[in-house]
Write an enzyme that holds these catalytic residues in place. Sequence first.
Site, PDB file in Angstrom:
ATOM      1  N   ARG A  92     -15.540   0.035   2.600  1.00  0.00           N
ATOM      2  CA  ARG A  92     -15.015   1.146   3.402  1.00  0.00           C
ATOM      3  C   ARG A  92     -15.215   2.505   2.747  1.00  0.00           C
ATOM      4  NH1 ARG A  92     -11.338  -0.299   7.335  1.00  0.00           N
ATOM      5  NH2 ARG A  92      -9.762   1.305   6.887  1.00  0.00           N
TER       6      ARG A  92
ATOM      7  N   ARG B 123     -15.828   6.334   8.689  1.00  0.00           N
ATOM      8  CA  ARG B 123     -15.898   5.060   9.430  1.00  0.00           C
ATOM      9  C   ARG B 123     -16.185   5.378  10.884  1.00  0.00           C
ATOM     10  NH1 ARG B 123     -10.611   3.982   5.819  1.00  0.00           N
ATOM     11  NH2 ARG B 123     -11.801   4.035   3.878  1.00  0.00           N
TER      12      ARG B 123
ATOM     13  N   TYR C 150      -2.171   5.473  -4.543  1.00  0.00           N
ATOM     14  CA  TYR C 150      -3.246   6.446  -4.389  1.00  0.00           C
ATOM     15  C   TYR C 150      -2.814   7.695  -5.146  1.00  0.00           C
ATOM     16  CZ  TYR C 150      -5.596   3.825  -0.658  1.00  0.00           C
ATOM     17  OH  TYR C 150      -6.264   2.886   0.061  1.00  0.00           O
TER      18      TYR C 150
ATOM     19  N   GLN D  63       0.705  -0.494  -4.841  1.00  0.00           N
ATOM     20  CA  GLN D  63      -0.598   0.172  -4.951  1.00  0.00           C
ATOM     21  C   GLN D  63      -0.417   1.669  -4.818  1.00  0.00           C
ATOM     22  OE1 GLN D  63      -2.124   1.545  -1.891  1.00  0.00           O
ATOM     23  NE2 GLN D  63      -3.827   2.420  -3.027  1.00  0.00           N
TER      24      GLN D  63
ATOM     25  N   SER E 100       0.820  -1.207   0.000  1.00  0.00           N
ATOM     26  CA  SER E 100       0.000   0.000   0.000  1.00  0.00           C
ATOM     27  C   SER E 100       0.856   1.261   0.000  1.00  0.00           C
ATOM     28  CB  SER E 100      -0.907   0.003   1.232  1.00  0.00           C
ATOM     29  OG  SER E 100      -1.564   1.250   1.395  1.00  0.00           O
TER      30      SER E 100
ATOM     31  N   HIS F 296     -13.785  -1.507  -2.233  1.00  0.00           N
ATOM     32  CA  HIS F 296     -12.847  -1.099  -1.170  1.00  0.00           C
ATOM     33  C   HIS F 296     -13.189  -1.757   0.166  1.00  0.00           C
ATOM     34  CE1 HIS F 296      -9.559   1.974  -0.831  1.00  0.00           C
ATOM     35  NE2 HIS F 296      -9.687   1.666   0.435  1.00  0.00           N
TER      36      HIS F 296
ATOM     37  N   LYS G  27      -7.961  -0.634  -9.679  1.00  0.00           N
ATOM     38  CA  LYS G  27      -8.753  -1.246  -8.597  1.00  0.00           C
ATOM     39  C   LYS G  27      -9.878  -0.295  -8.176  1.00  0.00           C
ATOM     40  CE  LYS G  27      -8.117  -3.237  -3.943  1.00  0.00           C
ATOM     41  NZ  LYS G  27      -8.879  -2.284  -3.107  1.00  0.00           N
TER      42      LYS G  27
END
Length: 380
Positions: free
Chosen positions: A279, A165, A130, A128, A107, A276, A252
């Site tokens: 989430r 969350r 972002y 991954q 990540s 996700h 993704k």
Amino acid sequence: MKSVACIEDLRRIAHRKVPREFMDYYESGSYSEETLHANRDDLSKIKIRQRILRGASDRDLSQALLGSVKPLPLALAPVGLTGMAYRNGEIAAARAAEKAGIPYTLSTLSICSIEDVADAVEKPFWFQLYFMKDRGFIANLIARARAAECSALVLTADLQVLGQRHRDIHNGMTVPPRIRPQTIAHILSKPAWVAGVFLGKRKTFGNVQGRIAGTEHLSSYMDWINSQFDQALSWDDVAWIKERWPGKLIIKGILDVADAREAVKAGADAIVVSNHGGRQLDGAASSISLLPRIAEAVGSETEILFDGGIRSGQDVFRALALGARACLLGRSYLYGVCAAGEQGASKAIDIIAKELDVTMALAGIRRIADIGKSSLVDVN
């Protein structure tokens, strides 16, 4: 680990070993958690067709994935803050994946950095990404992934804003973090976790550490990261990434046929059907409910990976039957990392692999390629 029989056993151990605040962070979904629960509920409703006397010996669980054959139709999904689950948690997971011969995805929001993981394993892993407002930082991340010889870049496209969350707010896992007496009590009640994590390589986000001015502490890192998610993210930005990334590109967060087609046009080598882990957009459909129509629409043009609620080999079988080429494990392997680091992650992979093997035998199937809709009950 000898008495661990299933992923739920690892989950129970994880809750005993890791402070509540971190486990709630890993476990939670956004808002009312409808989509989080739908991922699991909808998978469990899919029934597998039992077949007998089919001569299903010598089963082969290997699968071609992004140009190479893997021994299992699995990859480990990116999970932020894995290094707070266990000392050097990302390295532990990467080593477990390497031993199993499957990809590990690091990540952007990892504790161990790209370089930390690259130094700890011999085979390439996935990274991954972002996409953030600071294009210079993103260009640098891509360059670092290239230098580490990452074999694929996984662009997570469904986090342009953060889904709230509730559990994180209740526990003080906010920006800035709220440290309360009960938080301190929960942490001190897990002395082995404290000793392990604080002996790890890093205590902050390794891919950001030392690269952004004014981020000396965890709270300032979180401030910066939360301000960086780019709501203007568009397909034009995918082209910008491809100019800088010559390797395999996976997108993704696909949950719509129109978006899947756009991903194909943008040159994605694979897409991940994913919400996700429940989430982000609460009220969205489960990943498994939309997998068949996305696979039917673009499965002949790009590789389809699946993410969302996998807890068993039976779940993997269901997703493969509905059009996935491989499945990403997220919370399943994370529970193993929480429970016992690399050994626990390896146990999680082994559990799911063995369950898939037995499921194939009892469904009368010898090869992964033979799993299809006809392997399920009442699926048209």
